[in-house]
Design an enzyme around this catalytic site. Structure first.
Site: not given
Ligand code: F6P
Length: 543
Positions: A206, A212, A267-268, A353, A384, A508
């Protein structure tokens, strides 16, 4: 501002919980032989049996009164109307617009966003059709048959969960991989058997700033260019899904190959935006639209069904009953379908979240519990592993069992087919959890008196059972939207903002500071605590 604990319904529920704490499901069912036929509800193709909960009619009435007193309906209507209910970020919350049918109107700042949504969906479909047909060619002229989605959190968990859930509907000659972890192992292992000349990389983010995802995207580009040896290859092998066109361009992806979405999609809550591109590639645009129709059916149910029969409202309120009045700390989600293996992990982000907050909308620290710990894995495997603790441990763990009347993979067996074995376990587990086995029953079976206490099951363990006919894209959409709105209901009652995630930020920022310290040429001037400093020094000397 009065806190919700001062509300009449909250105080009534507190007193009612004290008065009914020892009520047993055995007694509730004995007193009302029709309980199972009475305490259920249906919507968008999902059937919910909530009779195996530790509630009386009075409990349910009080919980519904709490929903009304805390203004759940007004909050719901404000969300659907596009009001900026995400107050800490000044944003509307409109994932429901992502599945609104063509021709609907959803206004954000006076603009109808539904045509924008469908314009992107149509572009995604045109692209997906080309890749699926083998007519989108890579840099060397070969069709692309591998798809690598790079993203994390909401830009990963939704697509990976839904891809696994809908694998039955996927085009099997396409290989899908999902890379999320900044640990180089993830990208290395997921690409080691792929030919770059036949691989499409979707960078899903987003913000297009997530550490990452940016690291993985850069390494994926290096992997591609090492093989194809021409920067121009990026244009045929990389597409982006983002709200940040500038950052996409800076990274080197042509914005003609970018699929956008909007700041009013969290995002979620984004898997049915362009973030679902990898899923659409796998299952095709028609199945993707069927998924959206399932989401929309549940949206309509949530928006219009009376609270007494409203599935997300019922699930949300029952969760609040255990979380706030009976002391439960966690909630288990137990899908009896191997295709839903990633569903609990997806719900962890969606729920934790969203409702992992301790400050109310008006900035006060809550004097009550908010979001529970969400966990689970598919049955029967979990039986199990951890069910022992649910059956005979000391903790109260409400659980949702999810099952389907028809299987997508019928395997006949002498005696009973696999699917009957699977579903028998759903019904048996919820029955055992509710009713248990008394000492008298155990002794009557001839168990020696000294062993009998070990064989007693107290029962009174609450469960919901969700049944659908078949795992289809439509059912999956309805199921996900059910949980989205359940989380919404709980956040509304708790008077928190379910749509920001400031808690993820501190880690972060600190990681960003530490990165240069780890590979500084000389011993850096470390200003952390003594534990962090010592760990950094040890790592530096051994890396
Ligand atoms: O984990 C934090 C967060 O901001 C989430 O809310 C989001 O889904 C994720 O990082 C990834 O963010 P982006 O889509 O901006 O890379």
């Amino acid at each position: 501002m009065p806190t919700i604990t001062q509300f009449r319904s909250w105080q009534d529920l507190t007193a009612h919980a004290d008065a009914t704490r020892t009520l047993h499901l055995r007694d509730l069912f004995a007193a009302d032989p029709q309980r199972g036929e009475r305490l259920n509800a249906e919507g968008a193709g999902l059937y919910l049996d909530y009779s195996k909960n530790r509630v009386t009619d009075e409990t349910l009435n009080l919980l519904l009164a709490l929903a009304r007193e805390t203004g759940v309906e007004a909050r719901r209507d404000a969300m659907f109307a596009g009001e900026k209910i995400n107050v800490t970020e000044g944003r509307a919350v409109l994932h429901t617009a992502l599945r609104a049918p063509k021709g609907a109107t959803v206004l954000v700042d006076g603009r109808n966003v539904v045509p924008d949504v469908h314009e992107v969906l149509d572009r995604m479909a045109a692209f997906a059709d080309q890749v699926r047909a083998g007519s989108w060619l890579g840099h060397t002229g070969r069709p692309l048959k591998n798809i690598v989605n790079i993203g994390i959190g909401g830009s990963d968990l939704g697509p990976v969960m839904a891809f696994e859930a809908l694998r039955h509907y996927a085009q099997r000659d396409l290989t899908l991989r999902f890379v999320s972890n900044v640990d180089g192992t993830d990208l290395t292992e997921k690409t080691r058997d792929l030919d770059p000349a036949e691989t499409l990389v979707i960078v899903s983010s987003k913000t297009f700033t997530t550490q990452e995802t940016m690291a993985n995207a850069q390494s994926a580009r290096a992997w591609l260019l090492a093989a194809l040896k021409d920067d121009a290859a990026v244009a045929r092998h990389f597409v982006a899904v983002s709200t940040n066109a500038d950052a996409v361009q800076t990274f080197g992806i042509d914005t003609a190959n970018m699929f956008g979405f909007w700041d009013w999609v969290g995002g979620r809550y984004s898997m049915d935006s362009a973030i679902g591109l990898s899923l659409m590639l796998a299952v095709g645009p028609d199945h993707f639209r069927e998924l959206l129709a399932g989401f929309h059916a549940m949206d309509e149910h949530f928006r219009t069904a009376p609270l007494e029969q409203n599935l997300p409202v019922l699930l949300g309120l029952l969760g609040i009953w255990y979380n706030n009045f009976l002391g439960a700390q966690s909630h288990a989600v137990l899908p009896y379908d191997q295709y839903l293996a990633y569903f609990p992990a997806y719900l962890q982000q969606l729920d934790m979240e969203s409702n992992g907050k301790h400050v109310t909308l008006d900035g006060q620290t809550t004097d009550y519990q908010t979001g529970p710990v969400i966990w689970g894995q598919p049955g029967t495997n979990g039986q199990h592993a951890f069910y022992q603790l649910i059956h005979q441990g000391t903790k109260l763990i409400p659980a949702d069992f999810i099952g389907f009347c028809q299987t997508l993979n019928p395997l006949p067996l002498e005696g009973a087919p696999h699917h009957d074995l699977l579903m028998a376990n759903v019904f048996a587990q919820t029955e055992a959890l509710a009713f248990g086995k008394t000492l008298d029953q155990v002794l009557a079976e001839g168990v020696p008196a000294d062993l009998a206490p070990h064989r007693v099951f107290d029962g009174n363990r609450p469960t919901n059972t969700l049944l659908a006919d078949r795992l289809t894209p439509h059912t999956l959409g309805a199921l996900i939207a059910l949980y989205e709105h359940k989380v919404f209901v709980q956040g509304a009652v708790w008077n928190i903002n379910s749509f920001d995630q400031w808690g993820v930020e501190l880690g972060k920022v600190l990681a960003g500071k530490i990165v240069p310290e780890l590979h500084a040429p000389s011993e850096p001037d470390l200003h952390h605590d003594s534990s962090t400093n010592t760990l950094i020094r040890r790592y530096r000397t051994r890396r």
